[in-house]
Motif scaffolding. Structure first.
Motif, mmCIF file in Angstrom:
data_model
loop_
_atom_site.group_PDB
_atom_site.id
_atom_site.type_symbol
_atom_site.label_atom_id
_atom_site.label_comp_id
_atom_site.label_asym_id
_atom_site.label_seq_id
_atom_site.Cartn_x
_atom_site.Cartn_y
_atom_site.Cartn_z
ATOM 1 N N LYS A 183 1.036 -1.840 -0.173
ATOM 2 C CA LYS A 183 -0.061 -0.029 -0.113
ATOM 3 C C LYS A 183 0.840 1.197 0.028
ATOM 4 C CE LYS A 183 -4.242 -1.794 2.167
ATOM 5 N NZ LYS A 183 -5.026 -1.250 2.911
ATOM 6 N N PRO A 184 0.022 2.534 -0.261
ATOM 7 C CA PRO A 184 1.065 3.305 -0.449
ATOM 8 C C PRO A 184 1.574 4.410 0.837
ATOM 9 C CG PRO A 184 -0.738 3.920 -2.065
ATOM 10 C CD PRO A 184 -0.682 2.464 -0.953
ATOM 11 N N GLY A 185 3.152 4.393 0.880
ATOM 12 C CA GLY A 185 3.143 5.077 2.187
ATOM 13 C C GLY A 185 4.218 3.806 2.938
ATOM 14 N N ARG A 186 3.916 2.453 2.054
ATOM 15 C CA ARG A 186 5.003 1.534 3.303
ATOM 16 C C ARG A 186 5.976 1.413 2.211
ATOM 17 N NH1 ARG A 186 2.494 -1.858 6.989
ATOM 18 N NH2 ARG A 186 3.641 -3.368 6.752
ATOM 19 N N ARG A 187 6.782 0.640 2.189
ATOM 20 C CA ARG A 187 7.988 -0.113 2.043
ATOM 21 C C ARG A 187 7.829 -0.151 0.611
ATOM 22 N NH1 ARG A 187 11.782 0.064 -1.431
ATOM 23 N NH2 ARG A 187 13.332 -0.670 -1.061
ATOM 24 N N ARG A 188 8.282 0.314 -0.545
ATOM 25 C CA ARG A 188 7.766 -0.075 -1.820
ATOM 26 C C ARG A 188 8.440 -1.897 -1.637
ATOM 27 N NH1 ARG A 188 9.420 3.532 -6.017
ATOM 28 N NH2 ARG A 188 8.247 1.850 -7.798
ATOM 29 N N ALA A 189 7.093 -2.616 -2.546
ATOM 30 C CA ALA A 189 7.279 -3.757 -3.163
ATOM 31 C C ALA A 189 6.159 -4.201 -3.943
ATOM 32 C CB ALA A 189 7.070 -4.883 -1.400
ATOM 33 N N ASN A 190 7.076 -5.396 -4.423
ATOM 34 C CA ASN A 190 5.715 -6.100 -5.335
ATOM 35 C C ASN A 190 5.372 -7.942 -4.808
ATOM 36 O OD1 ASN A 190 5.150 -4.446 -6.722
ATOM 37 N ND2 ASN A 190 7.063 -4.147 -8.365
ATOM 38 N N VAL A 191 5.043 -9.009 -4.602
ATOM 39 C CA VAL A 191 4.807 -10.319 -4.556
ATOM 40 C C VAL A 191 4.401 -10.585 -5.698
ATOM 41 C CG1 VAL A 191 4.518 -11.290 -2.526
ATOM 42 C CG2 VAL A 191 4.402 -9.120 -1.311
ATOM 43 N N HIS A 192 4.832 -11.513 -5.555
ATOM 44 C CA HIS A 192 4.772 -12.362 -7.184
ATOM 45 C C HIS A 192 4.231 -13.870 -6.517
ATOM 46 C CE1 HIS A 192 6.417 -9.667 -9.862
ATOM 47 N NE2 HIS A 192 7.160 -9.776 -8.736
ATOM 48 N N ILE A 193 3.365 -14.572 -6.170
ATOM 49 C CA ILE A 193 2.984 -15.789 -5.787
ATOM 50 C C ILE A 193 2.929 -16.342 -7.215
ATOM 51 C CG2 ILE A 193 1.128 -17.502 -4.554
ATOM 52 C CD1 ILE A 193 1.970 -15.045 -3.001
ATOM 53 N N ARG A 194 3.458 -17.455 -7.331
ATOM 54 C CA ARG A 194 3.756 -18.631 -8.646
ATOM 55 C C ARG A 194 3.398 -19.963 -8.270
ATOM 56 N NH1 ARG A 194 8.305 -13.979 -10.954
ATOM 57 N NH2 ARG A 194 7.135 -13.070 -11.836
ATOM 58 N N VAL A 195 3.329 -20.667 -8.973
ATOM 59 C CA VAL A 195 2.862 -22.370 -8.412
ATOM 60 C C VAL A 195 5.264 -22.614 -8.648
ATOM 61 C CG1 VAL A 195 2.572 -24.790 -9.041
ATOM 62 C CG2 VAL A 195 1.328 -22.652 -9.448
ATOM 63 N N ALA A 196 4.952 -23.411 -7.828
ATOM 64 C CA ALA A 196 6.034 -24.151 -8.060
ATOM 65 C C ALA A 196 6.642 -25.298 -8.495
ATOM 66 C CB ALA A 196 6.388 -25.058 -6.036
ATOM 67 N N GLY A 197 7.410 -24.864 -9.146
ATOM 68 C CA GLY A 197 7.757 -26.047 -10.684
ATOM 69 C C GLY A 197 7.317 -25.072 -11.816
ATOM 70 N N ASN A 198 6.577 -23.845 -12.376
ATOM 71 C CA ASN A 198 6.499 -23.634 -13.589
ATOM 72 C C ASN A 198 7.373 -22.895 -14.252
ATOM 73 O OD1 ASN A 198 3.478 -24.595 -13.055
ATOM 74 N ND2 ASN A 198 2.515 -23.498 -13.077
ATOM 75 N N PRO A 199 7.183 -23.166 -15.366
ATOM 76 C CA PRO A 199 8.590 -21.250 -16.075
ATOM 77 C C PRO A 199 8.544 -20.654 -15.428
ATOM 78 C CG PRO A 199 6.915 -22.513 -17.495
ATOM 79 C CD PRO A 199 6.492 -22.764 -16.322
ATOM 80 N N ASN A 200 8.001 -20.163 -14.881
ATOM 81 C CA ASN A 200 8.192 -18.249 -14.799
ATOM 82 C C ASN A 200 8.458 -18.319 -13.135
ATOM 83 O OD1 ASN A 200 5.258 -19.438 -12.597
ATOM 84 N ND2 ASN A 200 4.152 -17.428 -13.946
#
Length: 192
Positions: free
Chosen positions: A105-122
């Motif tokens: 959220k704005p005002g907090r430490r800027r962060a992006n969190v990517h949730i990906r499936v283990a074993g998938n190419p991404n």
């Protein structure tokens, strides 16, 4: 938000750990791995001052449980981001590149969190890309210069920035794949 590339700072790994621990606590066993990814995870690499974290899970279901956990941690779920850029020549279906995406959220430490499936190419892509840049200063330096120039020419156009950056990453990944084969690279231990 203006795109700005800043010099590397030694604080970024600690800032990742500060972000990772509450996520680990909130998700428990759902989070198989928590990894620091992106440019802030590569020592010496200039980057946008945004910590990127990858959470590897067995499945993206139930979405509600994951969304609720991140909303309690004051992250915003960006529902319109449903997957990653599909690299040229990828021999997998687009469904293998799905993800959930959260931003602080704005005002907090800027962060992006990517949730990906283990074993998938991404999931593998993010970790191999990081490890390759850590091991190859020449590739990391060239990548840094591309990002600096993109930020210089497109500071207010995120679409243009990524329209160029994504294919550059794919080119780097061609080298990363050769490096991985030669080194016998495997995904290492989780960062948190």
């Amino acid at each position: 938000m203006k795109i700005e590339i800043v010099p590397y700072t030694d604080r970024w790994p600690d800032e990742f750990q500060a972000i990772a621990q509450p996520i680990r606590d909130a998700l428990g066993h759902v989070a198989l791995r928590l990894d620091h990814i992106g440019s802030t995870s590569v020592p010496g690499l200039p980057a946008k001052d945004v910590i990127d974290a990858q959470i590897s899970v067995a499945a993206l279901e139930p979405v509600e449980r994951i969304v609720d956990a991140f909303q309690a941690l004051e992250y915003v779920y960006l529902e319109h981001i449903t997957g990653d850029h599909l690299p040229q020549g990828a021999d997998t279906l687009p469904e293998a590149w799905v993800k959930l995406f959260f931003r602080s959220k704005p005002g907090r430490r800027r962060a992006n969190v990517h949730i990906r499936v283990a074993g998938n190419p991404n999931q593998r892509y993010a970790l191999l890309f990081r490890d390759y840049l850590r091991a190859n200063p020449l590739a990391a330096g060239g990548y840094a210069e591309v990002k600096r120039q993109l930020a210089r020419y497109h500071p207010d156009d995120e679409d243009a920035y990524y329209d160029v950056k994504d294919p550059v990453c794919d080119i780097l990944m061609a080298g990363a794949e050769v490096w991985a084969e030669a080194q016998g690279w495997e995904i290492g231990l989780s960062d948190a």
